[in-house]
Design a protein around this motif. Structure first.
Motif, PDB file in Angstrom:
ATOM      1  N   LEU A 102       0.817  -1.213   0.000  1.00  0.00           N
ATOM      2  CA  LEU A 102       0.000   0.000   0.000  1.00  0.00           C
ATOM      3  C   LEU A 102       0.845   1.256   0.000  1.00  0.00           C
ATOM      4  O   LEU A 102       0.449   2.289   0.522  1.00  0.00           O
ATOM      5  N   HIS A 103       2.064   1.175  -0.574  1.00  0.00           N
ATOM      6  CA  HIS A 103       2.893   2.370  -0.726  1.00  0.00           C
ATOM      7  C   HIS A 103       2.246   3.304  -1.736  1.00  0.00           C
ATOM      8  O   HIS A 103       1.573   2.876  -2.682  1.00  0.00           O
ATOM      9  N   GLU A 104       2.486   4.585  -1.529  1.00  0.00           N
ATOM     10  CA  GLU A 104       1.828   5.586  -2.366  1.00  0.00           C
ATOM     11  C   GLU A 104       2.186   5.432  -3.840  1.00  0.00           C
ATOM     12  O   GLU A 104       1.363   5.647  -4.719  1.00  0.00           O
ATOM     13  N   GLU A 105       3.426   5.019  -4.117  1.00  0.00           N
ATOM     14  CA  GLU A 105       3.855   5.009  -5.503  1.00  0.00           C
ATOM     15  C   GLU A 105       3.237   3.856  -6.303  1.00  0.00           C
ATOM     16  O   GLU A 105       3.117   3.937  -7.522  1.00  0.00           O
ATOM     17  N   ASN A 106       2.828   2.763  -5.650  1.00  0.00           N
ATOM     18  CA  ASN A 106       2.260   1.648  -6.394  1.00  0.00           C
ATOM     19  C   ASN A 106       1.288   0.892  -5.498  1.00  0.00           C
ATOM     20  O   ASN A 106       1.635  -0.103  -4.880  1.00  0.00           O
ATOM     21  N   ARG A 107       0.050   1.363  -5.442  1.00  0.00           N
ATOM     22  CA  ARG A 107      -0.949   0.756  -4.568  1.00  0.00           C
ATOM     23  C   ARG A 107      -1.626  -0.457  -5.205  1.00  0.00           C
ATOM     24  O   ARG A 107      -2.496  -1.070  -4.606  1.00  0.00           O
ATOM     25  N   SER A 108      -1.244  -0.786  -6.435  1.00  0.00           N
ATOM     26  CA  SER A 108      -1.865  -1.921  -7.116  1.00  0.00           C
ATOM     27  C   SER A 108      -1.027  -3.184  -7.023  1.00  0.00           C
ATOM     28  O   SER A 108      -1.484  -4.263  -7.367  1.00  0.00           O
ATOM     29  N   HIS A 109       0.205  -3.064  -6.491  1.00  0.00           N
ATOM     30  CA  HIS A 109       1.123  -4.199  -6.488  1.00  0.00           C
ATOM     31  C   HIS A 109       0.692  -5.249  -5.462  1.00  0.00           C
ATOM     32  O   HIS A 109       0.398  -4.937  -4.311  1.00  0.00           O
ATOM     33  N   MET A 110       0.634  -6.499  -5.905  1.00  0.00           N
ATOM     34  CA  MET A 110       0.333  -7.619  -5.020  1.00  0.00           C
ATOM     35  C   MET A 110       1.304  -8.755  -5.283  1.00  0.00           C
ATOM     36  O   MET A 110       1.832  -8.892  -6.390  1.00  0.00           O
ATOM     37  N   GLU A 111       1.541  -9.553  -4.236  1.00  0.00           N
ATOM     38  CA  GLU A 111       2.337 -10.774  -4.376  1.00  0.00           C
ATOM     39  C   GLU A 111       1.461 -11.954  -3.966  1.00  0.00           C
ATOM     40  O   GLU A 111       0.828 -11.929  -2.910  1.00  0.00           O
ATOM     41  N   TRP A 112       1.457 -13.003  -4.823  1.00  0.00           N
ATOM     42  CA  TRP A 112       0.642 -14.185  -4.574  1.00  0.00           C
ATOM     43  C   TRP A 112       1.537 -15.403  -4.389  1.00  0.00           C
ATOM     44  O   TRP A 112       2.612 -15.513  -5.002  1.00  0.00           O
ATOM     45  N   SER A 113       1.084 -16.335  -3.537  1.00  0.00           N
ATOM     46  CA  SER A 113       1.752 -17.627  -3.451  1.00  0.00           C
ATOM     47  C   SER A 113       1.352 -18.477  -4.661  1.00  0.00           C
ATOM     48  O   SER A 113       0.390 -18.161  -5.380  1.00  0.00           O
ATOM     49  N   ASP A 114       2.110 -19.564  -4.884  1.00  0.00           N
ATOM     50  CA  ASP A 114       1.810 -20.420  -6.034  1.00  0.00           C
ATOM     51  C   ASP A 114       0.399 -20.979  -5.956  1.00  0.00           C
ATOM     52  O   ASP A 114      -0.303 -21.074  -6.980  1.00  0.00           O
ATOM     53  N   GLU A 115      -0.031 -21.365  -4.759  1.00  0.00           N
ATOM     54  CA  GLU A 115      -1.374 -21.933  -4.617  1.00  0.00           C
ATOM     55  C   GLU A 115      -2.446 -20.889  -4.903  1.00  0.00           C
ATOM     56  O   GLU A 115      -3.526 -21.221  -5.399  1.00  0.00           O
TER      57      GLU A 115
END
Length: 610
Positions: A275-288
């Motif tokens: 939820l940083h201001e510069e990139n609020r769309s970034h997400m990290e997902w596990s393989d599952e």
């Protein structure tokens, strides 16, 4: 001039000055001063310095004033100074040059002293710096090694001993490659030769180095070529023991593999939303997580927008509202929702997460998990269907049982009751006819036996009436629920001695359906049986109320009080039965107990089935 001649000359000068000053001070004649300065000038030319002459001048003048106890006047001092100045005139230029020389020497002396002090300070700083860097080298967690272009060790820092177990002096002169693992030595040599032939370029390499105890330790080394040092061409190597770090990384890798396997088995994926201001769309997902959404790990991209777009359209607004509330309140959340996978298959997920903040309570990220509960939800639906079918079957069985009780009760009452009544009448009639024909000695015996048979028949008739009443009380069918409850209460009071009180706000119950009256009556019977068996009560209050569209039956005793474990026990079949009966009609049974204060059973039955 020798030391003895110098002393004699000083005494001569003092004598001349004393005579001149004394004459001037006592007689006030300036000729004495003139003569004294003239003679002293002659002496000055013979070798005494100007500074010495001036010193003797002041010394003699002070002696005269002290010996004669004369307070020197300003005029005497001025006159004496004028004569001294006139006397010194020929030597003024020379004296000034002396003074300039002395000043210059003093300045140079001061500069020399400052330079000496500066050099001492630099020396102290160099000494401190040397001690500091020596301490760093000796206590550093890194190993500093210097090798020549053949790989022979020229220097090894003292930290070698506590990291690798070798006294650092014993490594000097040995080839470093002999300590490297045979599987890594070619890789290290390749880097070594590359550094040696490419000027001052630094290179990094990881390899195994044999510890003095025989174990292999992983070292991460940075090497740099120094082609022109005082010792010649050398390579300086800074090495760090990363064995424990590699073990931790290996353990972390194994734990991640186990976590991935566990997530795959449990169908649980994890995610992290930056939820940083510069990139609020970034997400990290596990393989599952990718697999749950029908995507391929490492190939398909993930983001918050992709996450939202996969949510089932009718669930999307609700999910976003839950996430927004969690962000606003910096709280955890849990929600069930559906997704549309990349292959258009609809799945049901259980999502949980929480908001993370920094030390300033500023939100940094949101983390969470999703579990694919599609099969579980399908099983729940089937279980509810089975439960509903079982409930309906149980309701039908209970209704059938009640109908069978009514049928049996009526059959017993109508057939067996009537047959017993006829039998009693037949016995009575037969007794009257037989006694007329029997001898007198047998008449008494026959009448006695006839009475016993009649009494047995009466007992059987009462038993039949009791059985039929227990199967289905006639009063319930004939007079209604209120009279049936009152009658049953009186019966319990006769058998147990309980003080039973009954009240109601209903005048008649002829408006009740038969199943409602029967259910309330049977629950009342079970509640009273529980009071008799478990409560150890002395009184019971029974209340039947009609509130809006509901009937409430309350049974309140003053016994020991039921506890939660007893209410929830799997063997509490009576309570289970009461609740099942009420549930058949869309009602509820509430049970409250207080220790040594009693138990209250409240039954709610809707007038119209819910």
């Amino acid at each position: 001039m020798s030391g003895g001649d110098m002393s004699a000359e000083k005494e001569t000068v003092k004598s001349v000055y004393f005579k001149g000053f004394h004459g001037y001070v006592i007689e006030g004649d300036e000729k004495y001063l003139y003569e004294a300065y003239g003679e002293s000038r002659k002496i000055l030319e013979e070798g005494i310095t100007e500074l010495t002459m001036i010193g003797l001048h002041h010394e003699v003048l002070a002696q005269i004033f002290e010996s004669e106890h004369i307070s020197p006047s300003e005029e005497i001092f001025e006159k004496s100074a004028d004569y001294c100045k006139e006397w010194m005139a020929p030597f003024e230029v020379k004296l000034q040059s002396y003074r300039a020389l002395v000043d210059e020497l003093n300045q140079k002396n001061e500069q020399l002293e400052k330079e000496i002090e500066s050099r001492k300070e630099i020396q102290r700083e160099l000494s401190d710096s040397k001690a500091y860097f020596q301490s760093l080298i000796e206590n550093a967690q890194d190993i500093i090694t210097v090798v020549d272009y053949k790989g022979v060790i020229q220097f090894a820092s003292p930290s070698t001993e506590h990291i690798l177990g070798y006294p650092h002096q014993k490594l000097i002169g040995k080839n470093a490659f002999q300590f490297i693992h045979h599987e890594d030595v070619n890789k290290v040599k390749h880097v070594f030769y590359d550094i040696r032939s490419n000027g001052e370029m630094a290179r990094t390499v990881v390899f195994r180095f044999r510890h003095n105890n025989g174990e292999w330790r992983y070292l991460e080394s940075i090497a740099k070529n120094i082609p022109s040092s005082r010792e010649g061409s050398i390579i300086v190597i800074n090495s760090r023991d990363i064995t424990n770090r590699r073990k931790r990384m290996q353990n972390l890798k194994e734990h991640r593999a186990k976590l991935t396997e566990a997530q795959q088995i449990a169908k649980v994926g994890s995610w992290e939303w930056s939820l940083h201001e510069e990139n609020r769309s970034h997400m990290e997902w596990s393989d599952e997580m990718y697999r749950i959404y029908g995507m391929v790990p490492g190939k398909d991209k993930c983001s918050y927008d992709i996450f939202v777009n996969h949510i089932y359209p009718s669930d999307r607004r609700r999910v976003k509202a839950v996430l927004d509330a969690a962000l606003r309140n910096k709280s955890t959340f849990s929600i069930e929702h559906r997704i549309v996978r990349s292959d258009n298959e609809v799945r049901t997920l259980l999502g949980r997460g929480q908001v993370l903040t920094d030390e300033n309570e500023k939100i940094t990220k949101m983390i969470g998990t999703v579990q694919d509960i599609t099969e579980q939800k399908e099983k729940e639906v089937r279980l509810r269907q089975y439960s509903e079918q079982l409930r309906k079957l149980s309701e039908r069985a209970e209704r059938t049982r009640e109908e069978e009780r009514i049928r049996i009760a009526r059959t017993i009452h109508d057939e067996l009751g009537q047959m017993l009544t006829v039998l009693k009448m037949d016995v009575s009639m037969m007794s009257g006819k037989v006694t007329k024909k029997l001898p007198e000695d047998l008449t008494d015996y026959y009448e006695e036996q006839s009475e016993k048979i009649s009494e047995r028949i009466d007992t059987i008739i009462k038993s039949v009436q009791r059985i039929t009443t227990e199967l289905r009380p006639e009063v319930l069918d004939d007079l209604g629920l209120i009279e049936a409850l009152q009658w049953q209460g009186r019966e319990f009071a006769k058998r147990t001695g309980l003080d039973i009180q009954f009240k109601t706000n209903i005048n008649k119950t002829d408006f009740l359906r038969e199943d409602i009256a029967t259910t309330l009556y049977r629950i009342f019977q079970e509640a009273m049986h529980n009071v008799i068996r478990h409560a150890d009560a002395t009184s019971v209050k029974i209340e039947l109320q009609k509130i809006q569209d509901n009937l409430l039956l309350m049974v309140d005793d003053d016994g020991v009080g039921i506890n939660r474990d007893q209410m929830e026990a799997r063997s509490a079949y009576g309570i289970i039965g009461m609740r099942e009966r009420a549930r058949f009609l869309g009602g509820d049974v509430y049970i409250e107990g207080k220790e040594n204060e009693g138990t209250r059973v409240t039954v709610r039955i809707p007038m119209e089935k819910e």
